[in-house]
Design an enzyme around this catalytic site. Structure first.
Site, PDB file in Angstrom:
ATOM      1  N   TYR A   1      -1.867  -1.381  10.552  1.00  0.00           N
ATOM      2  CA  TYR A   1      -1.978  -1.478   9.094  1.00  0.00           C
ATOM      3  C   TYR A   1      -0.729  -0.925   8.423  1.00  0.00           C
ATOM      4  O   TYR A   1      -0.132  -1.591   7.561  1.00  0.00           O
ATOM      5  CB  TYR A   1      -3.216  -0.717   8.615  1.00  0.00           C
ATOM      6  CG  TYR A   1      -3.474  -0.891   7.136  1.00  0.00           C
ATOM      7  CD1 TYR A   1      -4.084  -2.049   6.650  1.00  0.00           C
ATOM      8  CD2 TYR A   1      -3.091   0.084   6.217  1.00  0.00           C
ATOM      9  CE1 TYR A   1      -4.312  -2.225   5.294  1.00  0.00           C
ATOM     10  CE2 TYR A   1      -3.325  -0.088   4.855  1.00  0.00           C
ATOM     11  CZ  TYR A   1      -3.933  -1.247   4.400  1.00  0.00           C
ATOM     12  OH  TYR A   1      -4.144  -1.413   3.059  1.00  0.00           O
TER      13      TYR A   1
ATOM     14  N   SER B   1       0.858  -1.192   0.000  1.00  0.00           N
ATOM     15  CA  SER B   1       0.000   0.000   0.000  1.00  0.00           C
ATOM     16  C   SER B   1       0.886   1.231   0.000  1.00  0.00           C
ATOM     17  O   SER B   1       2.088   1.159   0.329  1.00  0.00           O
ATOM     18  CB  SER B   1      -0.869  -0.015   1.265  1.00  0.00           C
ATOM     19  OG  SER B   1      -1.545   1.212   1.443  1.00  0.00           O
TER      20      SER B   1
END
Length: 280
Positions: free
Chosen positions: A155, A142
């Site tokens: 995350y 990401s």
């Protein structure tokens, strides 16, 4: 530029029934790839496979990426079914938006276990098959690997870890002719993002994903970049030019250290020594 034609190759996708997994499966099938679809919901994966073609070209398996035995069993079955595994996409992932102060430790551990350790287990289980085919491993990281948002600790930590894991694994496997890449999209529309869009905490942090680094991009943009990256056996895939600089700057020094710090014959020798060493 490498032309890694996907027609007739077997691609494994974990988290196959999610938004990105489903879109990747459809596009890869259109390229002529055979698909091993792995998902926590085995029934959903089996249904997904049936929509993409007969069992000769698409088949689903139930998999828990937090369980190495589960992944090894499914990937071994897929290899026997298709006769080969060429590409593996470690796509399974989860997220939560909570501050450190109030976060349940179990949530931290779950996100790290799925997002980071799950990639490691997927690569581990796939390794002998992909080495045999001189194939390609891709993990879904990401932009969060580089832009570390508050209230998103596990995350961003997991996605930064995935990026680092891919870099380390690429060096380990380069003498086998195996490529390893990481995909770094910003926010894009999936069912997971539906929850983000209705969460007042998330909309406060990221401005409703309307502009800047956090602006939502189309799912099709991410899929197209991922498939092109696979076909080029890319080390790093960043779907949007506007985010490329933030992604590339931290990695500018890596190719230099790869060449100078870890010369080609050093790594195979170190792997050989490690394989004979007693566990600590």
């Amino acid at each position: 530029m490498i032309d890694y034609n996907l027609a007739g190759r077997t691609v494994v996708i974990t988290g196959s029934t999610g938004g990105l997994g489903s879109a990747l499966a459809t596009t890869l099938r259109s390229r002529g790839a055979n698909l091993a679809l792995l998902d926590l919901d085995g029934d959903a994966a089996a249904l997904q496979a049936r929509t993409l073609g007969p069992a000769a070209v698409a088949r689903g398996w139930a998999v828990d990426v937090t369980d190495l035995d589960s992944i090894q069993s499914a990937i071994g079955s897929a290899a026997r079914h298709f006769g080969r595994i060429d590409v593996v996409i470690a796509n399974a992932g989860i997220a939560a938006v909570q501050p450190l102060e109030s976060m349940d430790p179990a949530l931290w551990e779950r996100i790290i276990d799925v997002n980071l350790s799950g990639v490691w287990r997927t690569f581990k289980a796939s390794l002998p098959h992909v080495v045999e085919r001189r194939g390609y491993l891709l993990a879904i990281s990401s932009m969060a690997a580089f832009v570390h948002s508050p209230l998103n600790g596990p995350y961003v930590a997991s996605k930064a870890g995935v990026w680092a894991l891919c870099d380390a694994t690429r060096l380990e496997l380069r003498h086998h002719g195996v490529g390893v890449g990481s995909l770094h999209p910003t926010f894009f529309q999936t069912p997971m993002m539906d929850a983000v869009q209705t969460d007042p905490v998330a909309t406060t942090l990221w401005g409703g994903n309307r502009a800047g680094l956090f602006k939502m991009i189309p799912l099709d943009t991410v899929v197209a970049a991922a498939v092109t990256g696979i076909e080029n056996r890319s080390d790093m895939i960043v779907p949007t030019r506007s985010n490329a600089l933030a992604a590339r700057i931290p990695g500018l020094i890596r190719p230099i250290t790869d060449r100078i710090g870890f010369r080609h014959n050093v790594i195979p020798r170190a792997v050989e020594l490690a394989s004979h060493a007693s566990p600590s």
